[in-house]
Design an enzyme around this catalytic site. Structure first.
Site, PDB file in Angstrom:
ATOM      1  N   ASP A   1      39.237  28.195  12.969  1.00 62.82           N
ATOM      2  CA  ASP A   1      37.576  28.458  13.110  1.00 62.82           C
ATOM      3  C   ASP A   1      36.815  27.983  12.139  1.00 62.82           C
ATOM      4  O   ASP A   1      37.238  28.058  11.036  1.00 62.82           O
ATOM      5  CB  ASP A   1      37.757  30.253  12.848  1.00 62.82           C
ATOM      6  CG  ASP A   1      36.916  30.950  13.823  1.00 62.82           C
ATOM      7  OD1 ASP A   1      35.526  30.602  13.701  1.00 62.82           O
ATOM      8  OD2 ASP A   1      37.196  31.967  14.647  1.00 62.82           O
TER       9      ASP A   1
ATOM     10  N   ASP B   1      31.804  28.660  14.716  1.00 61.97           N
ATOM     11  CA  ASP B   1      31.004  30.024  14.679  1.00 61.97           C
ATOM     12  C   ASP B   1      29.709  30.058  14.354  1.00 61.97           C
ATOM     13  O   ASP B   1      29.257  29.115  13.608  1.00 61.97           O
ATOM     14  CB  ASP B   1      31.754  30.699  13.248  1.00 61.97           C
ATOM     15  CG  ASP B   1      31.097  32.079  12.967  1.00 61.97           C
ATOM     16  OD1 ASP B   1      31.705  32.908  14.210  1.00 61.97           O
ATOM     17  OD2 ASP B   1      30.531  32.273  12.296  1.00 61.97           O
TER      18      ASP B   1
ATOM     19  N   GLU C   1      30.555  28.254  19.652  1.00 67.77           N
ATOM     20  CA  GLU C   1      29.828  29.638  19.975  1.00 67.77           C
ATOM     21  C   GLU C   1      28.354  29.543  20.111  1.00 67.77           C
ATOM     22  O   GLU C   1      27.733  29.517  18.812  1.00 67.77           O
ATOM     23  CB  GLU C   1      30.389  30.575  18.622  1.00 67.77           C
ATOM     24  CG  GLU C   1      30.014  32.083  19.196  1.00 67.77           C
ATOM     25  CD  GLU C   1      29.988  32.921  17.950  1.00 67.77           C
ATOM     26  OE1 GLU C   1      29.787  34.212  18.212  1.00 67.77           O
ATOM     27  OE2 GLU C   1      29.586  32.634  16.759  1.00 67.77           O
TER      28      GLU C   1
ATOM     29  N   HIS D   1      37.014  38.674  19.982  1.00 66.23           N
ATOM     30  CA  HIS D   1      37.101  39.895  19.093  1.00 66.23           C
ATOM     31  C   HIS D   1      35.936  40.342  18.725  1.00 66.23           C
ATOM     32  O   HIS D   1      35.897  41.308  17.783  1.00 66.23           O
ATOM     33  CB  HIS D   1      37.687  39.081  17.708  1.00 66.23           C
ATOM     34  CG  HIS D   1      36.601  38.061  17.300  1.00 66.23           C
ATOM     35  ND1 HIS D   1      36.621  36.743  17.896  1.00 66.23           N
ATOM     36  CD2 HIS D   1      36.130  37.994  16.095  1.00 66.23           C
ATOM     37  CE1 HIS D   1      35.541  36.209  17.387  1.00 66.23           C
ATOM     38  NE2 HIS D   1      35.029  36.681  16.309  1.00 66.23           N
ATOM     39  N   ASP D   2      34.843  39.980  19.485  1.00 63.89           N
ATOM     40  CA  ASP D   2      33.393  40.562  19.265  1.00 63.89           C
ATOM     41  C   ASP D   2      33.210  41.544  20.297  1.00 63.89           C
ATOM     42  O   ASP D   2      32.074  41.749  20.656  1.00 63.89           O
ATOM     43  CB  ASP D   2      32.535  39.506  19.309  1.00 63.89           C
ATOM     44  CG  ASP D   2      32.534  38.668  17.843  1.00 63.89           C
ATOM     45  OD1 ASP D   2      33.119  39.123  16.948  1.00 63.89           O
ATOM     46  OD2 ASP D   2      32.104  37.528  17.990  1.00 63.89           O
TER      47      ASP D   2
HETATM   48  C1  NOJ Z   1      30.693  35.203  15.278  1.00 64.45           C
HETATM   49  C2  NOJ Z   1      32.284  35.609  15.015  1.00 64.45           C
HETATM   50  O1  NOJ Z   1      32.730  35.627  16.153  1.00 64.45           O
HETATM   51  C3  NOJ Z   1      31.948  37.124  14.655  1.00 64.45           C
HETATM   52  O2  NOJ Z   1      32.980  37.873  14.394  1.00 64.45           O
HETATM   53  C4  NOJ Z   1      31.095  37.207  13.212  1.00 64.45           C
HETATM   54  O3  NOJ Z   1      30.862  38.555  12.870  1.00 64.45           O
HETATM   55  C5  NOJ Z   1      29.860  36.430  13.157  1.00 64.45           C
HETATM   56  N1  NOJ Z   1      29.890  35.179  14.127  1.00 64.45           N
HETATM   57  C6  NOJ Z   1      29.555  35.989  11.890  1.00 64.45           C
HETATM   58  O4  NOJ Z   1      30.268  34.906  11.375  1.00 64.45           O
END
Ligand code: NOJ
Ligand code: CA
Length: 557
Positions: A98, A199, A256, A328-329
């Protein structure tokens, strides 16, 4: 070395804190991942994304990095990482890390130095600005609530953080920052990782004037993304990043990325794009409320299906998407995408096949392959996630009762996907011999790897079968680059499409509805490649789909 054909791969995401604990401290770790590499190989995975494992105070579970060159103590050592990399390679699995470079942790050495001397060298690594009339410099709201500006004690300065205050944003206009980041990225690539999941990258470019925008909530603030969307010039930063790092190593990258317009798609993931691919977040975007989780719209299956087709249509001839239904989000896919009556093994298999055979590179999130589901917290104290706590407060402020606000969190929380991986039916699901850092889902006695391995009808075995088909010599090209043709869209509950390459045509058809549907289609001599139901021979040439049914059929003209 021949470049891997990334869109012929099947990828898997590990959230290391919750995958497998090897030493009984309740926290998943690298040796735990090494233990499970055979499991991943057996599943058919050949690309592995590991969520952040760098040194971190874990305010945002590792997305707040305090040293890019160190492995978090909780997870192990650099030797463990090297072994993981070598062992994965031996099994034909490439590893991607990541890459969190929009911000660092406030505990990073650079930021600590910056705080001591905001006007000095390291102050310019971040964004320090003077307040206005006793107020923060602008009215932006951070992703995790409150202002994006945190006052620096003893000064009239504030620093910018798009996420938590412990995640100060880096200054991408400073060439010294870029040099540091490029050096670090190349260092990891030199180690032999295949690339990165990148990210929050859309946030790196700040508007040079940092203007205020009209408030969009009762707090008088405006979403940080409003500034991002009104700012030009991110392309130059991303091109420079790519040329100085990824290109030199032929690295794989998945961004992302949200909110790219049609013009931008070519620049982002076209043949010479900034990234190899980016996630298709259609499902996630449709689940977003205007102000928060509490006002999220009711799930609309037909809209989702049509938007997924639309998303793929927009990148036709440009590139390919990384397809996801979980990460994971997000809450668990079974709970988001399926009606209650299909939140079972049959429905979950259908959901799997529908997204696995879309054009692009599928990512499976840990536990998805055994059909893990959301958990139900009885109190907000059971949540760990910073984002969930904020959304809970927001819901209460908007007038919801505590019970209602908790229900909102149970539906949307990121912790739903972060509960420990369920390996077997022993205590704590075999995740740890200690006390798990986050509660194990109560359903682990029925939903776990070991029992599913032994059951030929399990979700896990269906995933395996589907992945074998995805990678089979006869079909891998078709699934990677065959044309996508949406089918039977007049049926509101049916998700169906054909994948076509040369004279080969495969139909994928699923019924997300709660009653049976017979689709007008004569399948003639078609061959069923994969299904989740027993089909009577006499019915074979008909497309009669019971609720939750999926069929993958090689069509014969
Ligand atoms: C996206 C990540 O997937 C998430 O888990 C994180 O809180 C934010 N970016 C900040 O890095
Ligand atoms: Ca551990």
């Amino acid at each position: 070395m021949e470049q891997k054909k990334w869109n012929e791969c099947v990828a898997y995401q590990i959230y290391p804190k919750s995958f497998k604990d090897s030493n009984g401290d309740g926290i998943g770790d690298l040796r735990g991942i090494i233990e499970k590499l055979d499991y991943l190989k057996d599943l058919g995975i050949n690309l592995l994304w590991i969520s952040p494992i760098y040194q971190s105070p874990f305010v945002d579970q590792g997305y707040d990095i305090s040293d890019y060159y160190k492995i978090a103590e909780e997870f192990g050592t650099m030797e463990d990482f090297d072994e993981l990399l070598a062992q994965a390679k031996k099994r034909g699995i490439d590893v991607i890390m990541d890459l969190v470079i929009n911000h660092t942790s406030d505990q990073h050495e650079w930021f600590q130095k910056a705080l001591k001397d905001p006007e000095g060298k390291y102050g310019n690594y971040y964004h320090f600005c003077k307040g206005k009339d006793g107020n923060p410099p602008t009215n932006y709201r951070s992703y995790f609530g409150g202002s994006t500006w945190e006052p620096v004690e003893g000064t009239d300065l504030y620093y910018l953080h798009a996420f938590a205050k412990e995640q100060p944003d880096l200054n991408w206009e400073n060439p010294e920052v870029l040099a540091e980041l490029y050096k670090m990225i190349n260092w990891w690539l030199d180690k032999g990782i295949a690339g990165f999941r990148i990210d929050a990258i859309i946030n790196i470019k700040k508007h040079p004037d940092l203007p205020n925008y009209a408030a969009d909530g009762d707090d008088g603030l405006v979403k940080y993304t409003t500034m991002v969307e009104n700012t030009e010039g991110i392309g130059e930063l991303l091109r420079d990043l790519k040329e100085n790092t990824f290109d030199k190593h032929g690295a794989f990258t998945v961004g992302e990325v949200f909110n790219v317009d049609e013009e931008g798609l070519k620049e982002f993931i076209g043949p010479d794009g900034y990234f190899t691919t980016m996630f298709d977040f259609t499902g996630e975007i449709l689940s977003k409320g205007k102000h928060g989780w509490y006002d999220a719209p009711k799930w609309d299956f037909t809209k989702w299906r049509d938007k997924v087709f639309e998303a793929h249509e927009k990148i036709r001839g440009i590139g390919f998407y990384a397809n996801v239904i979980e990460n994971h989000d997000e809450p668990r896919g079974a709970n988001r995408y399926l009606p209650k009556s299909l939140q079972n093994s049959k429905g979950i298999k259908m959901l799997a096949a529908v997204y696995l055979f879309l054009p692009g590179l599928p990512f499976i999130y840990q536990g998805q392959e055994i059909g893990m589901q959301n958990f139900t917290a009885k109190s907000i104290d059971e949540y760990d996630d910073i984002n969930t706590i904020d959304e809970y407060k927001k819901a209460i402020a908007a007038g919801l009762t505590k019970e209602q606000a908790l229900e909102v969190c149970n539906t949307h929380s990121r912790d739903n996907a972060r509960t420990p991986m369920q390996w077997n039916e022993s205590e704590n699901a075999g995740f740890t011999t200690g006390k798990p850092w986050l509660k194990v889902n109560d359903n682990y006695k029925t939903i776990n790897v070991e029992s599913e391995k032994a059951n030929p009808e399990s979700v896990l075995n269906f995933y395996k079968e589907a992945i074998i088909l995805h990678k089979e010599d006869n079909y891998k090209e078709l699934f990677a680059k065959g044309e996508l043709r949406a089918c039977f869209t007049e049926y509101k509950e049916i998700f169906a499409y054909e994948r076509v390459l040369g004279d080969k045509k495969v139909l994928i058809a699923a019924n997300f509805g709660e009653s049976a549907v017979e689709v007008e289609k004569d399948l003639g001599e078609g061959i069923i490649l994969l299904t989740n139901e027993n089909i009577d021979n006499a019915e074979k040439n008909k497309l009669r789909l019971s609720p939750g049914a999926i069929r993958v059929i090689l069509e014969k003209e």
